[in-house]
Write an enzyme that holds these catalytic residues in place. Structure first.
Site, PDB file in Angstrom:
ATOM      1  CG  HIS A  99      -0.212  -0.062   2.527  1.00 38.93           C
ATOM      2  ND1 HIS A  99       0.291  -1.239   3.029  1.00 38.93           N
ATOM      3  CD2 HIS A  99       0.122   0.896   3.415  1.00 38.93           C
ATOM      4  CE1 HIS A  99       0.880  -1.009   4.174  1.00 38.93           C
ATOM      5  NE2 HIS A  99       0.811   0.287   4.442  1.00 38.93           N
ATOM      6  CG  HIS A 101       1.099   5.581   4.081  1.00 39.31           C
ATOM      7  ND1 HIS A 101       0.284   5.554   5.194  1.00 39.31           N
ATOM      8  CD2 HIS A 101       1.838   4.442   4.134  1.00 39.31           C
ATOM      9  CE1 HIS A 101       0.530   4.449   5.882  1.00 39.31           C
ATOM     10  NE2 HIS A 101       1.471   3.748   5.271  1.00 39.31           N
TER      11      HIS A 101
HETATM   12  P1  AMP Z   1       1.862   0.778   7.371  1.00 40.91           P
HETATM   13  O1  AMP Z   1       2.251   1.153   8.766  1.00 40.91           O
HETATM   14  O2  AMP Z   1       2.663   1.472   6.303  1.00 40.91           O
HETATM   15  O3  AMP Z   1       1.797  -0.724   7.196  1.00 40.91           O
HETATM   16  O4  AMP Z   1       0.400   1.362   7.177  1.00 40.91           O
HETATM   17  C1  AMP Z   1      -0.760   0.709   7.600  1.00 40.91           C
HETATM   18  C2  AMP Z   1      -1.812   1.785   7.722  1.00 40.91           C
HETATM   19  O5  AMP Z   1      -3.080   1.160   7.733  1.00 40.91           O
HETATM   20  C3  AMP Z   1      -1.711   2.616   9.001  1.00 40.91           C
HETATM   21  O6  AMP Z   1      -1.554   3.984   8.666  1.00 40.91           O
HETATM   22  C4  AMP Z   1      -3.049   2.342   9.725  1.00 40.91           C
HETATM   23  O7  AMP Z   1      -3.551   3.492  10.341  1.00 40.91           O
HETATM   24  C5  AMP Z   1      -3.932   1.898   8.580  1.00 40.91           C
HETATM   25  N1  AMP Z   1      -5.032   0.994   8.934  1.00 40.91           N
HETATM   26  C6  AMP Z   1      -5.005  -0.043   9.777  1.00 40.91           C
HETATM   27  N2  AMP Z   1      -6.203  -0.679   9.801  1.00 40.91           N
HETATM   28  C7  AMP Z   1      -7.003   0.002   8.936  1.00 40.91           C
HETATM   29  C8  AMP Z   1      -8.355  -0.155   8.506  1.00 40.91           C
HETATM   30  N3  AMP Z   1      -9.141  -1.124   8.978  1.00 40.91           N
HETATM   31  N4  AMP Z   1      -8.851   0.733   7.615  1.00 40.91           N
HETATM   32  C9  AMP Z   1      -8.079   1.727   7.127  1.00 40.91           C
HETATM   33  N5  AMP Z   1      -6.781   1.917   7.486  1.00 40.91           N
HETATM   34  C10 AMP Z   1      -6.268   1.067   8.381  1.00 40.91           C
END
Ligand code: AMP
Ligand code: ZN
Length: 135
Positions: A99, A101
């Protein structure tokens, strides 16, 4: 993939605040936003991070970012954005499904950028040679 939050979102098993979807990518609001409008572009196929993604999936994320980011910025009145991939736990990756950001930035939002280290041309020269030698 079982137990992967983003696979569950992609399949519709888990809800999300969806902004956009095509055959490769889904865009949704981050549930713990760093700033207003913090968006995640999640590829539909389960691959652990962008270095393990197919060329097509990685390209689709960039293409979507380039088309969606201006709309997000306009909507939340952001002046700038950070576009970030976290790759690996030590880099802050917590969900091991590729993913990107998109983090809107605002004047005086108080977010720090990375600290800057010392310039050392001798060390850089050696390191550049070492990296090039490993290509
Ligand atoms: P990373 O730390 O780069 O793996 O990013 C994961 C992101 O997913 C974090 O910014 C979380 O806040 C976000 N996240 C976790 N669970 C969910 C969810 N159910 N819906 C939307 N975002 C989420
Ligand atoms: Zn997954």
């Amino acid at each position: 993939m079982e137990d992967c939050i983003f696979c569950k979102i992609v399949s519709g098993e888990m809800p999300c605040h969806k902004l956009y979807e095509d055959h490769r990518v889904i865009a949704l609001l981050d549930i713990f936003p760093t700033t207003k409008g913090h968006t995640l572009l999640v590829q539909k196929e389960h691959e652990q991070d962008v270095l393990h993604s197919s060329e097509e999936n990685a390209q689709a994320l960039l293409t979507t970012a380039r088309s969606l980011a201006p709309t997000i910025m306009k909507t939340v009145h952001a002046t700038d954005i950070n576009v970030i991939f976290n790759v690996g736990a030590n880099a802050g990756q917590t969900i091991f499904h590729t993913h990107m950001h998109i983090i809107p930035r605002y004047a005086g939002d108080g977010l720090e950028t990375w600290p800057q280290g010392e310039t050392d041309h001798e060390a850089f020269k050696k390191l550049a040679e070492e990296i090039k030698g490993n290509v």
